[in-house]
Design an enzyme around this catalytic site. Structure first.
Site, PDB file in Angstrom:
ATOM      1  N   GLY A  84      11.211  -3.084   5.317  1.00  0.00           N
ATOM      2  CA  GLY A  84      10.500  -4.372   5.301  1.00  0.00           C
ATOM      3  C   GLY A  84       9.995  -4.686   3.897  1.00  0.00           C
ATOM      4  O   GLY A  84      10.161  -5.807   3.399  1.00  0.00           O
ATOM      5  N   HIS A  85       9.389  -3.683   3.252  1.00  0.00           N
ATOM      6  CA  HIS A  85       8.934  -3.884   1.869  1.00  0.00           C
ATOM      7  C   HIS A  85      10.124  -4.155   0.950  1.00  0.00           C
ATOM      8  O   HIS A  85      10.070  -5.029   0.078  1.00  0.00           O
ATOM      9  CB  HIS A  85       8.223  -2.626   1.346  1.00  0.00           C
ATOM     10  CG  HIS A  85       6.971  -2.252   2.081  1.00  0.00           C
ATOM     11  ND1 HIS A  85       6.871  -1.134   2.861  1.00  0.00           N
ATOM     12  CD2 HIS A  85       5.757  -2.863   2.121  1.00  0.00           C
ATOM     13  CE1 HIS A  85       5.650  -1.055   3.355  1.00  0.00           C
ATOM     14  NE2 HIS A  85       4.961  -2.084   2.934  1.00  0.00           N
TER      15      HIS A  85
ATOM     16  N   MET B 101       9.297  -2.793  11.723  1.00  0.00           N
ATOM     17  CA  MET B 101       9.052  -1.711  10.768  1.00  0.00           C
ATOM     18  C   MET B 101       7.605  -1.757  10.297  1.00  0.00           C
ATOM     19  O   MET B 101       7.050  -2.821  10.035  1.00  0.00           O
ATOM     20  CB  MET B 101      10.000  -1.837   9.587  1.00  0.00           C
ATOM     21  CG  MET B 101      11.410  -1.551  10.011  1.00  0.00           C
ATOM     22  SD  MET B 101      12.440  -1.085   8.636  1.00  0.00           S
ATOM     23  CE  MET B 101      14.001  -0.917   9.501  1.00  0.00           C
TER      24      MET B 101
ATOM     25  N   MET C 104       0.854  -1.193   0.000  1.00  0.00           N
ATOM     26  CA  MET C 104       0.000   0.000   0.000  1.00  0.00           C
ATOM     27  C   MET C 104       0.894   1.249   0.000  1.00  0.00           C
ATOM     28  O   MET C 104       0.454   2.327   0.409  1.00  0.00           O
ATOM     29  CB  MET C 104      -0.928  -0.003   1.213  1.00  0.00           C
ATOM     30  CG  MET C 104      -1.904  -1.180   1.184  1.00  0.00           C
ATOM     31  SD  MET C 104      -3.414  -0.899   2.119  1.00  0.00           S
ATOM     32  CE  MET C 104      -2.760  -0.641   3.743  1.00  0.00           C
TER      33      MET C 104
ATOM     34  N   ASP D 260       2.595  -9.054   9.289  1.00  0.00           N
ATOM     35  CA  ASP D 260       1.131  -9.165   9.246  1.00  0.00           C
ATOM     36  C   ASP D 260       0.800 -10.654   9.229  1.00  0.00           C
ATOM     37  O   ASP D 260       0.367 -11.212   8.210  1.00  0.00           O
ATOM     38  CB  ASP D 260       0.583  -8.459   8.005  1.00  0.00           C
ATOM     39  CG  ASP D 260       0.806  -6.962   8.088  1.00  0.00           C
ATOM     40  OD1 ASP D 260       0.386  -6.357   9.089  1.00  0.00           O
ATOM     41  OD2 ASP D 260       1.427  -6.398   7.169  1.00  0.00           O
TER      42      ASP D 260
HETATM   43  O1  PAF Z   1      -0.129  -5.691   3.718  1.00  0.00           O
HETATM   44  C1  PAF Z   1      -0.540  -4.788   2.974  1.00  0.00           C
HETATM   45  O2  PAF Z   1       0.157  -3.814   2.707  1.00  0.00           O
HETATM   46  C2  PAF Z   1      -1.948  -4.890   2.408  1.00  0.00           C
HETATM   47  O3  PAF Z   1      -2.827  -5.465   3.314  1.00  0.00           O
HETATM   48  C3  PAF Z   1      -1.981  -5.616   1.047  1.00  0.00           C
HETATM   49  C4  PAF Z   1      -1.564  -7.073   1.182  1.00  0.00           C
HETATM   50  C5  PAF Z   1      -1.080  -4.910   0.052  1.00  0.00           C
HETATM   51  C6  PAF Z   1      -3.417  -5.604   0.494  1.00  0.00           C
HETATM   52  O4  PAF Z   1      -3.898  -4.311   0.336  1.00  0.00           O
END
Ligand code: PAF
Length: 291
Positions: free
Chosen positions: A36-37, A184, A30, A150
């Site tokens: 982390g990303h 993070m 998002m 998550d």
């Molecule tokens: O983890 C996230 O950033 C969101 O929940 C995702 C998986 C991109 C779905 O919108």
């Protein structure tokens, strides 16, 4: 890096890669990207021949009372960071391209969505499952990468992929932490200096639970109580002169790592999960307890 806004163009791009015999990694986000990303992107780049990231703030996973409007929007910096990681393409759709007029089809999320976050945020996983399945349709990659931070979301996506026979391999990326242990999160930028100090109670409570387990304590209830006391500024050893505390505990539990169902004794892999409010910011974190 190719920037794509049209879902049909994104699908064509992925089909072209696959027609060329390449494996394709999908990294849904998002935005408001942090290390982390980027670690997920790096893993995709290592494991797959081509990588496509997505940036879409999905409105259906936010309740009307939640932070959709103030969710950080940092598209330019995000694209620069993805390009810096040599991502091949980024899919950045407008909301109206994802939720067209008369949109009315949603995924009923699996059983594992019903506890914990599913209780605190009742519509959340319906929105997550729906958008993730849409992204899998738009970008039919061979692999998709999600962060273990998550944890329940990861289990929901795994169950959905299994139950609906989606032909994509889900790869979990480890939680990336600040040097002091804070997981993070895009939401960390909301924390004041005081909140930031108090937010550390979360990772420390999880550490406490795993330490207790490793010194022989197998009762989930005892670990849960220790985490809750620590989050509320009542450390067992009274080590803090001025105890810090979070503002609200949504949950601090030790449950089965796959089903997220309650357990009495830790006989198989379990997970300690915490969700709290620190100031106005809701933070979640977890630690696996591997038997
Ligand atoms: O983890 C996230 O950033 C969101 O929940 C995702 C998986 C991109 C779905 O919108």
């Amino acid at each position: 890096m190719q920037t794509i806004t049209d879902p049909d163009v994104a699908r064509d791009w992925v089909f072209q890669q696959r027609a060329a015999g390449k494996t394709v990694g999908l990294v849904p986000t998002m935005g408001a990207l942090h290390d982390g990303h980027l670690s997920l992107v790096q893993t995709s780049r290592k494991q797959c021949d081509a990588t496509i990231a997505t940036i879409f703030i999905n409105p259906t996973q936010f309740a009307p009372t939640e932070d959709l409007d103030k969710y950080p929007r940092t598209l330019k910096e995000d694209c620069e960071r993805l390009a810096g990681e040599s991502v091949d393409a980024v899919f950045v759709p407008e909301t109206k391209a994802m939720y067209t007029d008369h949109f009315s089809t949603y995924v009923d999320p699996p059983q594992v969505a019903h506890s914990l976050e599913g209780v605190c945020r009742p519509e959340h996983f319906r929105g997550v499952a729906t958008i993730v399945l849409k992204l899998f349709q738009i970008a039919p990659a061979t692999h998709a990468f999600f962060g273990q931070k998550d944890y329940q979301q990861l289990q929901v996506i795994r169950a959905m992929v299994r139950d609906l026979n989606v032909g994509i391999q889900i790869v979990a990326g480890e939680t990336i932490r600040e040097p002091d242990g804070l997981a993070m999160s895009s939401r960390n930028r909301y924390l004041s200096v005081d909140d930031r100090r108090r937010a550390l109670l979360i990772s420390r409570s999880l550490q406490l639970a795993t330490d207790l387990y490793h010194t022989g304590e197998k009762r989930a209830a005892v670990l849960q109580d220790a985490m809750q006391q620590h989050l509320l500024g009542r450390p067992a050893d009274r080590s803090e002169a001025t105890p810090l505390s979070v503002d609200k505990i949504d949950y601090a539990v030790v449950v089965d790592a796959e089903t997220l169902q309650e357990i009495d004794t830790i006989n198989q892999t379990a997970v300690a999960l915490i969700a709290t409010m620190v100031g106005n910011t809701r933070l979640i974190d977890n630690r696996l307890i591997v038997v």
